[in-house]
Each structure stands twice: as C-alpha cells, then as structure tokens.
Motif scaffolding. Structure first.
Motif, PDB file in Angstrom:
ATOM      1  N   ASN A   1      33.045 -14.011  -9.026  1.00  8.88           N
ATOM      2  CA  ASN A   1      32.010 -12.991  -8.854  1.00  8.88           C
ATOM      3  C   ASN A   1      32.450 -11.861  -7.931  1.00  8.88           C
ATOM      4  O   ASN A   1      32.099 -10.704  -8.132  1.00  8.88           O
ATOM      5  CB  ASN A   1      30.723 -13.625  -8.312  1.00  8.88           C
ATOM      6  CG  ASN A   1      29.966 -14.322  -9.415  1.00  8.88           C
ATOM      7  OD1 ASN A   1      29.899 -13.823 -10.524  1.00  8.88           O
ATOM      8  ND2 ASN A   1      29.411 -15.483  -9.106  1.00  8.88           N
ATOM      9  N   TYR A   2      33.215 -12.234  -6.906  1.00  8.18           N
ATOM     10  CA  TYR A   2      33.653 -11.222  -5.948  1.00  8.18           C
ATOM     11  C   TYR A   2      34.585 -10.209  -6.606  1.00  8.18           C
ATOM     12  O   TYR A   2      34.458  -9.005  -6.422  1.00  8.18           O
ATOM     13  CB  TYR A   2      34.344 -11.909  -4.779  1.00  8.18           C
ATOM     14  CG  TYR A   2      35.143 -10.968  -3.916  1.00  8.18           C
ATOM     15  CD1 TYR A   2      36.532 -11.045  -3.868  1.00  8.18           C
ATOM     16  CD2 TYR A   2      34.514  -9.987  -3.169  1.00  8.18           C
ATOM     17  CE1 TYR A   2      37.265 -10.177  -3.091  1.00  8.18           C
ATOM     18  CE2 TYR A   2      35.242  -9.110  -2.395  1.00  8.18           C
ATOM     19  CZ  TYR A   2      36.614  -9.206  -2.355  1.00  8.18           C
ATOM     20  OH  TYR A   2      37.348  -8.343  -1.599  1.00  8.18           O
TER      21      TYR A   2
ATOM     22  N   TYR B   1      30.463 -11.141   0.237  1.00  8.23           N
ATOM     23  CA  TYR B   1      31.146 -12.333  -0.258  1.00  8.23           C
ATOM     24  C   TYR B   1      32.231 -12.764   0.697  1.00  8.23           C
ATOM     25  O   TYR B   1      32.760 -11.968   1.465  1.00  8.23           O
ATOM     26  CB  TYR B   1      31.840 -12.046  -1.600  1.00  8.23           C
ATOM     27  CG  TYR B   1      30.942 -11.768  -2.751  1.00  8.23           C
ATOM     28  CD1 TYR B   1      30.624 -10.455  -3.082  1.00  8.23           C
ATOM     29  CD2 TYR B   1      30.448 -12.789  -3.544  1.00  8.23           C
ATOM     30  CE1 TYR B   1      29.816 -10.178  -4.170  1.00  8.23           C
ATOM     31  CE2 TYR B   1      29.653 -12.516  -4.632  1.00  8.23           C
ATOM     32  CZ  TYR B   1      29.334 -11.216  -4.946  1.00  8.23           C
ATOM     33  OH  TYR B   1      28.552 -10.946  -6.023  1.00  8.23           O
ATOM     34  N   THR B   2      32.590 -14.042   0.632  1.00  7.12           N
ATOM     35  CA  THR B   2      33.845 -14.483   1.217  1.00  7.12           C
ATOM     36  C   THR B   2      34.839 -14.513   0.067  1.00  7.12           C
ATOM     37  O   THR B   2      34.706 -15.331  -0.836  1.00  7.12           O
ATOM     38  CB  THR B   2      33.703 -15.885   1.831  1.00  7.12           C
ATOM     39  OG1 THR B   2      32.685 -15.848   2.807  1.00  7.12           O
ATOM     40  CG2 THR B   2      34.999 -16.322   2.465  1.00  7.12           C
TER      41      THR B   2
ATOM     42  N   GLY C   1      41.104 -12.198  -2.360  1.00  4.27           N
ATOM     43  CA  GLY C   1      40.683 -13.523  -2.789  1.00  4.27           C
ATOM     44  C   GLY C   1      41.789 -14.393  -3.352  1.00  4.27           C
ATOM     45  O   GLY C   1      41.540 -15.498  -3.819  1.00  4.27           O
TER      46      GLY C   1
ATOM     47  N   GLN D   1      36.139 -17.638  -1.775  1.00  5.02           N
ATOM     48  CA  GLN D   1      35.226 -18.704  -2.143  1.00  5.02           C
ATOM     49  C   GLN D   1      34.544 -18.452  -3.476  1.00  5.02           C
ATOM     50  O   GLN D   1      34.544 -19.280  -4.352  1.00  5.02           O
ATOM     51  CB  GLN D   1      34.182 -18.894  -1.047  1.00  5.02           C
ATOM     52  CG  GLN D   1      34.705 -19.818   0.026  1.00  5.02           C
ATOM     53  CD  GLN D   1      33.750 -19.976   1.169  1.00  5.02           C
ATOM     54  OE1 GLN D   1      32.655 -19.420   1.153  1.00  5.02           O
ATOM     55  NE2 GLN D   1      34.152 -20.727   2.160  1.00  5.02           N
ATOM     56  N   ASP D   2      33.964 -17.296  -3.621  1.00  4.35           N
ATOM     57  CA  ASP D   2      33.303 -17.032  -4.885  1.00  4.35           C
ATOM     58  C   ASP D   2      34.156 -16.064  -5.691  1.00  4.35           C
ATOM     59  O   ASP D   2      33.737 -14.953  -6.024  1.00  4.35           O
ATOM     60  CB  ASP D   2      31.922 -16.437  -4.613  1.00  4.35           C
ATOM     61  CG  ASP D   2      31.008 -16.594  -5.813  1.00  4.35           C
ATOM     62  OD1 ASP D   2      29.852 -16.167  -5.723  1.00  4.35           O
ATOM     63  OD2 ASP D   2      31.470 -17.126  -6.851  1.00  4.35           O
ATOM     64  N   ARG D   3      35.362 -16.485  -5.970  1.00  2.35           N
ATOM     65  CA  ARG D   3      36.368 -15.577  -6.499  1.00  2.35           C
ATOM     66  C   ARG D   3      35.900 -14.796  -7.721  1.00  2.35           C
ATOM     67  O   ARG D   3      35.978 -13.570  -7.755  1.00  2.35           O
ATOM     68  CB  ARG D   3      37.653 -16.353  -6.834  1.00  2.35           C
ATOM     69  CG  ARG D   3      38.790 -15.472  -7.317  1.00  2.35           C
ATOM     70  CD  ARG D   3      39.994 -16.297  -7.737  1.00  2.35           C
ATOM     71  NE  ARG D   3      39.751 -17.016  -8.974  1.00  2.35           N
ATOM     72  CZ  ARG D   3      39.911 -16.499 -10.177  1.00  2.35           C
ATOM     73  NH1 ARG D   3      40.317 -15.254 -10.314  1.00  2.35           N
ATOM     74  NH2 ARG D   3      39.656 -17.222 -11.241  1.00  2.35           N
TER      75      ARG D   3
ATOM     76  N   ARG E   1      34.134 -11.249   5.485  1.00  2.00           N
ATOM     77  CA  ARG E   1      33.011 -10.940   4.591  1.00  2.00           C
ATOM     78  C   ARG E   1      33.260  -9.575   3.980  1.00  2.00           C
ATOM     79  O   ARG E   1      33.434  -8.581   4.694  1.00  2.00           O
ATOM     80  CB  ARG E   1      31.681 -10.882   5.376  1.00  2.00           C
ATOM     81  CG  ARG E   1      31.342 -12.117   6.131  1.00  2.00           C
ATOM     82  CD  ARG E   1      30.783 -13.228   5.312  1.00  2.00           C
ATOM     83  NE  ARG E   1      29.583 -12.957   4.555  1.00  2.00           N
ATOM     84  CZ  ARG E   1      29.138 -13.762   3.587  1.00  2.00           C
ATOM     85  NH1 ARG E   1      29.811 -14.829   3.260  1.00  2.00           N
ATOM     86  NH2 ARG E   1      28.011 -13.489   2.956  1.00  2.00           N
TER      87      ARG E   1
END
Lengths: 329, 269, 260
Positions: A92-93, A84-85, A70, A88-90, A80
């Motif tokens: 939380n990922y 997650y990507t 990320g 993008q959702d750094r 994916r």
C-alpha cells in the motif's frame, strides 16, 4: 510528512582473503566484518520540499533510500512516511511513491516505451482518466512524442532517462526518490531533467529527494541539503545558510587598463590572495570574513583604471569538498 | 610455437579446476542421473531374458557409470559461450592478430576445458560407483589389456569429439547465431553417439547408420571396450578407425576454418 | 488476473522481436524430448515391456510429465533464472512496486520456446491415448487434466525453492536441477519401477507419485476399488506449492533485512 528517527542499520560482510590457504579455510569458517551503514539517522521533510541527499560513496545514501522506499528493514529506529512505515505495509505504501534508480532501468527493454507505460498503469492500478492526463502532461513537458513508440534499447541515455522519470510519475506519487538521475547525461539532457523536476515540484507539489554527485544538480534544484558520511548525519540545513557559513570565499575577476605609473599590485588586505594577473586581468580570491569586496575594489581602482568587475560565489563543489575535509571523509 | 599452445592449455586447465563448488554440484547431479537410469534399465531387464539381449545388465550399468563420469569427454557442446561471442561480436579480429593458427588455438582451449572439467568429476563418481551394492555397482574390466585399450580409445575419442565440435564453432561463422548451429546437431549427434541408449540396443537399421558416422567412436566405443563387450581384436581395429576419423576431421576442419576466415576478412568481420 | 495477461503479452512481444532465434530454440525444444522418446521407443522394441507396463502406458506417463514440465518451465521461468534478477539488483525494482513479489517474478520472464517440448508431449499423449484400451469417462478426463496441472504446480514449487536459495547463495543452483531435470527424467516412467526409498521420497516429500502413478492406475482401471481416492490424488501435488511459497516469503524477509 517524512520522518526518520534514530534509524540504524548494519551489515555483515563476509571477508575474503586471497591465497590458496585462506580459500580452504574459508570453506570451513567464514569470517565476517561488521559494517555500520547507518547510525542514528534522524531528519524530517515537509511536503513540497526538494532535498539534496549527498555524501561520498559508501556513506549510506542508497541504504537510506532503500529503507525509505520499503525495500530494506532497519535494525532500529522509526520511520513514518505519509502515515506509513515503509517496510511494513509495503504494497500500500509503495503506491504513493516513485523511484528512479539512475543506473538501472524499470522499462522493458525490447518493446516500445508506451507499452511499458501501459503495463505500469496496470501494475499501479491507475484510473484511465488520470493515466491519460499524466501521460499527456509528461509527454509534453519531457518532449517524449518522438520517442514514445521506440523500443527502449534503441534510445540514447538522455532519452531513456526522460522516459524513466516519466514512468515513475505515471501513478501521481506524492514523493519521488531520485538516485543519481543525471549520471552520464549530456549537458542538454541534464538541464531538461532539472527543469522538469523543478516544474513538477512547483506545479504538482511532489516532494523530491535527490541523491547525486553532481553539484550542479544540487545548485539548480535543492534548497535544502542533508549530508551523510560514514553512516552518520553530518549536515542538515538550507543551502543558502551553508553558503553563508562555509562559502565565505569569493572570487573576483577584474579587467583593467594599466598606464605607466598606474600599475596593478596585489592589494595588501587580510584574506586577499591574487591567483594570477596579467596586463589586463587579475583573478583574486577574497575571504569575505576578513575583508570586504568593496574595500578590495577601492584599493584596485586607486591603482589602475577599472574596466569590469565580476564577483562569483564559491562553487558548491568546493563548499562540499571543504565539508568533507572538515569531517575527514 | 608449441610453447604458446602449451601455456594456453595450462591456463585453461587451471581455470577449470577453480570451479570446485560447481563441480561438486555437478557430481551430485550426475550421480543421481546414473542411479535413475540404472533403475530404469533394471526394470526393463526384470522380466526379460537377459541372455538374449545384446548387452547384459552389468555391462549396461558399467556403461552408464562411465557415461556419467566422463560426461565432459563425450557431450558435444561444453557450455563455452566465449568462442560464440568472439565470432558474433566481431572480436575475432583480436584473435586473428595473434601469431597462432586459430584452429589449433581453439582446439587446445576446448581440449583443456574438457580435461580439467572431467578430472574434477570423474574420480568421485567412479569411486562411489565402485562401492555401490549390486546391481548398481561398477564392474571392473575383464583384464588389464581391456583397461589399457579403454584409456587409449577414450582419449582418442575425446580428440575426435573436439574435432567434431570444432565444426559447430566454424558453422557460426556462416550462421552468425550460435543457437541454430547448436541445437539440432547436438541432439542428433549425441543420440548417435550412444548417449541416450547404447548402440547395441538400437534397432538394427539404426545401427547400420551409426557405424558409418564418427559419433559412436567417442562414447559408445571406449565404454564397451572397458566392459569387455568389445573384444581385444575388435578394439584394436576400432582404434585404427578412430585415428583415421581423427585425421580426416582435423583436415576437413582446418580447411573449413580457412574458408570461413577468408570470408570474414572479405566481409570486414 | 488481467495483470498477468498483460505481463504475458509484453513479454511475448519482446520475444517476437527475435523471431528466428525463437523458432530455432522452439525446434530444439521439440527435438530434445523427442530423442529421449525415441530411445524409449527403441528400448521397448527390444524388451517389449517395462516391468509389466506396456509401451503406450509408459508413453502416457511420459506425455503427462513432459507437458507439466514444459508448461511450468514456460511460466515459472522467472524463478528459474532468478539468480540473474538478484545479482543485478533488479529485485529491488520489484519491491518498489505495489504487487506481490511472486506475481512479479512470475511476470518477469516467460520462455515461450518451451512450446516445442509441449507440442512433442501433446503428440505423444494423443498417440498414447489412441492406442490404449481405456474406457474413457468424464472423471478420467478430469483426472488427466489434474495430473498435468498437479505436475505444473510441483515443478513450479521446485523452481520457487531453487530461487529462494538465491537469497542466501548463488551457488548450489545446480543441485536444484537434480530435482527439476532429474525429477522429470525419473517421473516420466511410472513410479512403480523404482526402489522403495525412491518411491517413498517422491510420493511423500516431492509428490510426483500423485501425478504420474496413482492417477495413472485409476485411468488404467487398476485401482482395486479405491477409485475416487486415486482419481483426486493429484490435488496433493497442487498442495505442494504452499510450503514452497511460505519458504519464499521467508526468503524475501531475509533479503529485506540483510540487504543484497
């Protein structure tokens, strides 16, 4: 649970030439070269795998790891991981992954290791129960009891690396990215680290992605290899398959007794090459596609009195080097 | 022997010239500082009786611009960490193996650094300051002799300053910590040199202390020679005093260094 | 937040390992502004006043700005020395942790030695307040507090802007010091004494005027009626940090798409 599809990434690198004239020119007009770090990389990894991600320096390994963790945003393609990507959702990922950069430390330098661990617990918001369980397990399996109260700057490299790995697992991540984890370690520490990785993979089901130049790491840990060279994906397959496909050369070491009239001579079989021989030992390379090991043994036993035979597979290093040569890396 | 010092000098000098962007940024910073300081003084002089002040506003303005232009000639510590590291890590052993006198070696090095740094920065600042509108402009010296005396006293001041700064480095041999040696010395020394306010604006009791110390001969003296605030004869005798200080400080410095080095050798580094 | 306190404590213990160096540096940090203040004191001895402002009025201004500066230097040191973080690649380490980048950079470094400067300015503040004929009210005390707070936000904002520059180039950092050190030197006097363009720039673009001038007028009862407006003007200074944070986020996005 990890899926990369057509990931591409290029960088603009400013070109700097030497000399006074070029330096002045550089003040007004910057020249850039276009470096294609990754080109259309696609692979997928199932939970619980240990994957060795290899390639020569500058191939794009770190870039891929950065994208998967990320840090970096690719130019094109999709990725994916755990639903997650990554970029993008750094925030939380990132809670689900652990990263160990071999040459850089994530621990605070001047305070005892345990203080760094406590702070990481707060950063990752780990529940006190989970933290205690993890800490106990990690302290025991990585043998940290003696060093956990010591400031990081006083630790040896091997001790520090064990603490780094522990630190990356305190929040029970599902995936662990290891970037050169055994670099610079002594033999004992390397073995300890490898054992540990195998253990958490087996018992906790942590997916491990390992970049390394140390082929013994690969041999010990990875059942699957992904090889990347000059930004392109070259090889993606099980280590055993690779060995079968490319590791056809085996090395035989034969100990024997010679008698007058019963002397050793290089067997006249295709694909058999004697590296060296003395009065009681010969080292022979056999291309197993062309000749069978049993045939070679038969020939030699008809010549001399065989005392001992050892057959070794081609070391991974050589296989990889052959691959590099084949792809002109 | 002199050739080796010369080549070291040249090496350091060229090295310093390379830092063009840093120099540019430094020029901008100093220019800004100069403007602010002048604006503050203007505010002070606004409602004061200029004639009764020991220095007139134009003289102060000149003082400030010279201060900014020649900052590297007058700041006590010139950001050189290399020597500190040499001493604290014990790599000093390498330096001692060379067939040169350490004091002179380091002196040449420090001198070259300051000169190259100043050369990059002084002209832009002086040129800008020249063309500023009144009352911010840099005023010219009253006559040619003042200018010549200024150059002489400035260069002598630089030599005196470097010899003072040598003591900072020598003290690190004893304290083994650059921090302690620097801070207090730096703050007090710079104040006494006239870096915060010019000497004539200090209260009388402080001025009496300042004249006995060597610091003012590095900044306060040459700058006021330039503006003519210090007259011809006073300037000449001042230059004599500079020379005396210079000789004393160098002799003391060499002595101190020899003592410190024997201590190093005895302790094993 | 609790996490922030944790960062503080781990860094504090880190720095306490080097005790002598800590005390020496703090001492130096005490004497540096003291020498500037001494210069100020001597100048006032000679001139008596600064364009209508008395010594203790200017001292109050001085104290507020230096308090704000030392506090922001202490807490925002991570941004101040951000260039090393980026150059060493350690910023990647922050991106892999599940917290905002701003919080982590703030938590990466504290310069506790700035307490020296803080102490000096507090002493000046007390001295100035003791000698000023001010009719102190609760509102005025709050204004004073807001002044310091506002200054902290402005200085921190400038530090953040300077750090954001590091995403593009390491050089040019010295230019930022024009606004931090230069800003401090300038703002330690009431803004009123400067030329028009300086005043306008430092009121509307980098709103130091809302920290040291307008609220000061209120405290000294020179506001010509618009009391409340002047009293809450420090809030404008606090708002300054918002565009700085936005620019920071833009910088992080740039870093993440171009690598290091």
């Amino acid at each position: 649970m990890i899926e990369l599809n057509g990931i591409s990434k290029s960088f603009k690198v400013a070109r700097r030439s030497s000399g006074m004239k070029n330096a002045i020119k550089a003040l007004f007009h910057r020249e850039y070269t276009h470096v294609q770090a990754l080109q259309d990389i696609s692979f997928s990894i199932e939970p619980g795998e240990i994957v060795g991600y290899i390639g020569p320096n500058g191939a794009g390994k770190s870039t891929t790891i950065k994208i998967m963790s990320g840090i970096l945003v690719p130019d094109s393609g999709s990725c994916r991981i755990l639903g997650y990507t990554p970029w993008q959702d750094r925030v939380n990922y990132v809670k689900q992954i652990g990263v160990v950069f071999g040459q850089r430390t994530q621990l605070w330098w001047d305070v005892p290791v345990i203080d760094s661990f406590d702070l990481l617990r707060d950063i990752y918001d780990v529940s006190p129960q989970a933290y205690r369980d993890n800490l106990d397990l990690l302290t025991e399996t990585l043998d940290l009891t003696g060093i956990i109260q010591t400031p990081v700057r006083q630790l040896s490299l091997g001790q520090r690396m064990r603490c780094e790995i522990a630190a990356s697992l305190l929040h029970s991540p599902d995936i662990l990215f290891l970037d050169e984890p055994t670099i610079g370690l002594d033999a004992v520490s390397k073995i300890a680290v490898r054992d540990f990785i195998r253990t958490i993979n087996r018992e906790r089901g942590v997916t491990v992605i390992l970049t390394t130049h140390d082929m013994h790491d690969i041999e010990a840990l990875a059942k699957r290899i992904i090889m990347i060279g000059r930004g392109k994906l070259l090889v993606d397959g099980k280590l055993d398959e690779l060995r079968d496909r490319f590791g056809r050369r085996k090395t035989m070491t034969v100990d024997y007794e010679q008698h007058p009239g019963r002397m050793f001579a290089p067997p006249e079989l295709p694909g058999v090459e004697v590296a060296n021989w003395s009065k009681d030992r010969a080292v022979i390379h056999v291309d197993t596609v062309q000749s069978r090991i049993s045939d070679v043994i038969n020939v030699i036993s008809s010549q001399v009195e065989l005392l001992d035979v050892t057959v070794e597979s081609q070391p991974i290093e050589e296989i990889i080097l052959d691959l590099y040569k084949e792809y002109e890396l | 022997m002199m050739r080796s010092y010369g080549s070291l000098f040249r090496l350091r000098f060229n090295n310093g010239l390379q830092y063009r962007t840093a120099a540019l940024a430094g020029v901008a910073t100093q220019f800004f500082w100069g403007m602010i300081l002048i604006m503050v003084y203007r505010a002070f002089y606004a409602m004061a009786d200029g004639a009764s002040m020991p220095m007139s506003l134009p003289q102060i303005v000149t003082y400030i611009w010279l201060q900014q232009a020649f900052l590297t000639f007058i700041m006590l510590w010139h950001r050189d960490n290399e020597l500190f590291q040499l001493i604290t890590t014990g790599n000093i052993a390498y330096e001692l193996c060379r067939p040169t006198d350490l004091y002179t070696f380091w002196y040449a090095k420090l001198l070259a650094q300051r000169l190259s740094s100043a050369l990059l920065r002084c002209s832009p600042i002086l040129i800008f300051a020249w063309f500023l509108p009144s009352p911010y402009e840099l005023s010219p010296p009253p006559d040619l002799s003042a200018l010549i005396l200024f150059v002489v006293s400035l260069l002598l001041g630089l030599l005196v300053l470097v010899s003072i700064s040598m003591f900072i480095y020598i003290s690190v041999f004893y304290t083994m910590s650059p921090v302690g040696s620097l801070l207090m010395f730096n703050v007090v020394g710079e104040f006494l040199a006239g870096m915060v306010i010019p000497v004539p604006l200090m209260p009388d009791w402080l001025q009496r202390i300042v004249v006995v110390l060597p610091f003012r001969w590095t900044a306060d003296f040459p700058f006021r020679v330039f503006s003519g605030h210090i007259g011809y004869h006073e300037a000449l005798s001042g230059i004599m005093v500079q020379l005396v200080w210079l000789i004393c400080l160098i002799l003391l410095g060499k002595l101190a260094m020899r003592r410190a080095l024997t201590r190093v050798v005895v302790q094993g580094g | 937040m609790r996490l922030f306190v944790r960062y503080l404590s781990i860094l504090f213990r880190s720095q306490m390992q080097y005790r002598t160096s800590f005390w020496l540096l703090s001492l130096g940090q005490f004497f540096i502004p003291l020498s500037v203040f001494a210069g100020l004191y001597f100048l006032f001895e000679r001139f008596g006043q600064l364009q209508g402002w008395t010594f203790f009025e200017v001292a109050l201004c001085f104290a507020v700005i230096h308090m704000a500066f030392s506090l922001s230097e202490c807490f925002a040191r991570g941004f101040d020395s951000f260039s090393t973080l980026v150059a060493s690649g350690d910023f990647d380490r922050l991106l892999v942790r599940p917290r905002s980048t701003v919080l982590q950079v703030l938590g990466s470094k504290f310069e506790f030695t700035r307490i020296g400067r803080l102490l000096q300015s507090v002493i000046v503040l007390v001295w100035a307040c003791a000698n000023l004929a001010v009719d102190w009210s609760l509102l005025k005390l709050m204004t004073l507090l807001l002044m310091v707070l506002s200054g902290v936000f402005i200085f921190t904002g400038i530090f953040i802007l300077a750090a954001t520059m590091c995403f593009w180039t390491i050089q040019g950092l010295e230019v930022a010091s024009i606004f931090t050190d230069g800003g401090r030197e300038m703002a330690q006097y009431p803004l009123h004494i400067y030329e028009g363009w300086v005043r306008r720039f430092f009121t509307f673009i980098i709103p130091f005027g809302c920290v040291n001038y307008l609220p000061l007028l209120f405290i000294l009862d020179r506001t010509e009626g618009r009391d409340l407006l002047y009293a809450i003007s420090p809030l404008a200074g606090i708002l300054f940090i918002i565009p700085c944070l936005l620019i920071w986020r833009f910088g992080v996005r740039h870093y993440r798409s171009t690598g290091s």
